[in-house]
Design a protein around this motif. Sequence first.
Motif, short mmCIF file in Angstrom:
data_model
loop_
_atom_site.label_atom_id
_atom_site.label_comp_id
_atom_site.label_asym_id
_atom_site.label_seq_id
_atom_site.Cartn_x
_atom_site.Cartn_y
_atom_site.Cartn_z
N GLY A 180 1.14 -1.59 0.13
CA GLY A 180 0.22 -0.41 -0.43
C GLY A 180 0.98 1.03 0.14
N TRP A 181 0.28 2.51 -0.32
CA TRP A 181 0.84 4.19 0.29
C TRP A 181 1.83 3.89 0.81
CZ3 TRP A 181 -4.37 6.61 -0.99
CH2 TRP A 181 -4.67 6.09 -1.57
N GLY A 182 2.85 4.51 0.99
CA GLY A 182 4.10 4.91 2.00
C GLY A 182 4.73 3.42 2.97
N GLU A 183 4.69 1.90 2.01
CA GLU A 183 5.24 0.40 2.48
C GLU A 183 6.49 0.79 1.63
OE1 GLU A 183 3.35 -2.70 3.48
OE2 GLU A 183 2.00 -1.57 2.27
N GLU A 184 7.39 0.56 1.95
CA GLU A 184 8.92 0.84 2.01
C GLU A 184 9.13 -0.61 0.66
OE1 GLU A 184 14.23 0.88 3.08
OE2 GLU A 184 11.82 1.80 4.55
N ILE A 185 9.87 -0.29 -0.05
CA ILE A 185 9.73 -1.85 -0.82
C ILE A 185 11.39 -2.26 -1.32
CG2 ILE A 185 8.85 -3.12 -3.02
CD1 ILE A 185 6.45 -1.62 -2.65
N ASP A 186 11.43 -3.21 -1.23
CA ASP A 186 12.59 -3.24 -1.80
C ASP A 186 13.68 -3.74 -3.15
OD1 ASP A 186 14.24 -2.76 1.16
OD2 ASP A 186 13.71 -4.58 1.53
N SER A 187 14.36 -3.65 -3.85
CA SER A 187 14.95 -3.72 -5.02
C SER A 187 14.48 -5.33 -5.27
CB SER A 187 15.74 -2.67 -5.60
OG SER A 187 16.67 -3.63 -4.87
N ASN A 188 14.93 -5.95 -4.56
CA ASN A 188 14.26 -7.44 -4.70
C ASN A 188 13.74 -8.30 -4.21
OD1 ASN A 188 16.39 -8.03 -2.39
ND2 ASN A 188 17.59 -9.11 -3.57
N SER A 189 12.75 -7.76 -3.32
CA SER A 189 11.64 -7.82 -2.40
C SER A 189 10.98 -9.46 -3.13
CB SER A 189 10.61 -7.36 -1.52
OG SER A 189 9.54 -6.30 -2.50
N ILE A 190 10.39 -9.27 -4.53
CA ILE A 190 8.87 -9.98 -4.88
C ILE A 190 10.54 -11.09 -5.18
CG2 ILE A 190 7.91 -10.87 -6.84
CD1 ILE A 190 6.77 -8.22 -4.66
N GLU A 191 11.12 -11.05 -5.84
CA GLU A 191 12.57 -12.10 -6.23
C GLU A 191 12.77 -12.84 -4.69
OE1 GLU A 191 12.89 -9.26 -6.61
OE2 GLU A 191 13.44 -9.27 -8.80
N VAL A 192 13.51 -12.39 -3.32
CA VAL A 192 13.31 -13.06 -2.63
C VAL A 192 12.52 -14.00 -1.65
CG1 VAL A 192 13.62 -12.96 0.09
CG2 VAL A 192 14.88 -11.42 -1.36
N HIS A 193 10.82 -13.27 -1.96
CA HIS A 193 9.50 -14.16 -1.59
C HIS A 193 9.27 -15.21 -2.06
CE1 HIS A 193 8.27 -10.79 1.65
NE2 HIS A 193 8.69 -9.69 0.63
N ILE A 194 9.43 -15.08 -3.72
CA ILE A 194 9.37 -16.08 -3.95
C ILE A 194 10.01 -17.51 -3.83
CG2 ILE A 194 9.74 -17.03 -6.87
CD1 ILE A 194 8.15 -14.11 -7.88
N HIS A 195 11.66 -17.18 -3.77
CA HIS A 195 12.47 -17.69 -3.80
C HIS A 195 11.89 -18.28 -2.71
CE1 HIS A 195 16.64 -19.50 -2.51
NE2 HIS A 195 16.48 -19.41 -1.97
N ASN A 196 11.22 -18.06 -1.73
CA ASN A 196 10.83 -18.64 -0.21
C ASN A 196 10.12 -19.61 -0.79
OD1 ASN A 196 13.04 -17.11 1.26
ND2 ASN A 196 12.35 -15.88 1.90
N LEU A 197 9.22 -18.73 -1.34
CA LEU A 197 7.86 -19.85 -1.94
C LEU A 197 8.28 -21.32 -2.55
CD1 LEU A 197 5.14 -17.23 -2.76
CD2 LEU A 197 5.02 -18.64 -0.77
N ARG A 198 9.50 -21.18 -3.11
CA ARG A 198 10.21 -22.20 -4.31
C ARG A 198 10.41 -23.55 -3.14
NH1 ARG A 198 12.35 -18.81 -8.94
NH2 ARG A 198 9.95 -19.12 -10.25
N LYS A 199 11.09 -23.10 -1.91
CA LYS A 199 11.90 -23.58 -0.64
C LYS A 199 10.67 -24.26 -0.43
CE LYS A 199 15.40 -22.32 1.86
NZ LYS A 199 15.94 -21.25 2.70
N LYS A 200 9.05 -23.77 0.28
CA LYS A 200 8.55 -24.40 0.90
C LYS A 200 8.01 -25.35 -0.16
CE LYS A 200 8.53 -20.75 4.58
NZ LYS A 200 7.39 -19.48 4.41
N LEU A 201 7.09 -25.14 -1.00
CA LEU A 201 6.17 -25.65 -1.98
C LEU A 201 6.85 -26.67 -3.01
CD1 LEU A 201 3.50 -22.74 -2.07
CD2 LEU A 201 3.79 -25.15 -0.40
N GLY A 202 8.34 -26.67 -3.48
CA GLY A 202 8.68 -26.79 -4.15
C GLY A 202 9.27 -26.07 -5.75
N LYS A 203 9.89 -26.37 -6.67
CA LYS A 203 10.81 -25.09 -7.57
C LYS A 203 9.32 -25.14 -8.58
CE LYS A 203 15.49 -26.31 -6.57
NZ LYS A 203 16.82 -26.60 -7.75
N LYS A 204 8.59 -26.05 -8.90
CA LYS A 204 7.78 -26.30 -10.22
C LYS A 204 6.30 -25.49 -9.39
CE LYS A 204 9.32 -30.39 -11.68
NZ LYS A 204 8.93 -31.73 -12.58
#
Length: 222
Positions: A180-204
């Motif tokens: 939302g408005w005013g939330e700080e977004i790191d440049s690679n935050s999406i990639e980090v979250h997706i990496h963590n999801l793949r670790k938890k749920l599998g790469k596919k």
Amino acid sequence: MRLLLIEDDPLIGKATQRFLASEGYAVDWVVNGADALLSVRTHQYGTILLDLGLPDMDGQEVLAKIRRTGVSTPVLVLTAREAVSDRIYNLDSGADDFIIKPFDLPEVCARIRVAVRRAQGRAEERLQVGDVFLVPSRRIAVVNEKDIPLTSKEYMILYTLMSSSGQVFNRGQLEEALYGWGEEIDSNSIEVHIHNLRKKLGKKIIETVHGVGYRTGTGCSV
């Protein structure tokens, strides 16, 4: 999911925004109709929560203007007006639900889930891609009958991708859904979250479409 909260009462607005944020939603909060209409024109929302008693224009007018622009986003009306005629008028004018103040915040969350499910044409709550299930009411993934806990951002990325399975989302679109408005977004935050999801749920579970973005995978075995 990104929500728009239109509420001029500071106590109700702050409490509602804080609770919804704790449930994983990104919440933009405005206090008048003019800012609400500008927000709807410039951002995509999963749900709109609309108070009727706004200082610059009646919420019914805001609802009518939103619908006249062709926006089909679910609108939940929040109001202290208890007359049946008010409820009928707003439902006929394009509201998806009508919640009387004072309201219970967990119930508001449940009504948001129902409104979104209806808008997506889904009969049941759970989302499924391959052997991965997502349970919005609990904000968890389930694989082989095992509950997989997710952070709020991991859940929202997975929800965004699974609710439009096969559609490719670029990083900007995912950031729009998560922050939302005013939330700080790191440049690679999406990639980090997706990496963590793949670790938890599998790469596919999430495929990278190189140069474009991400989508749910067709083979999701963990």
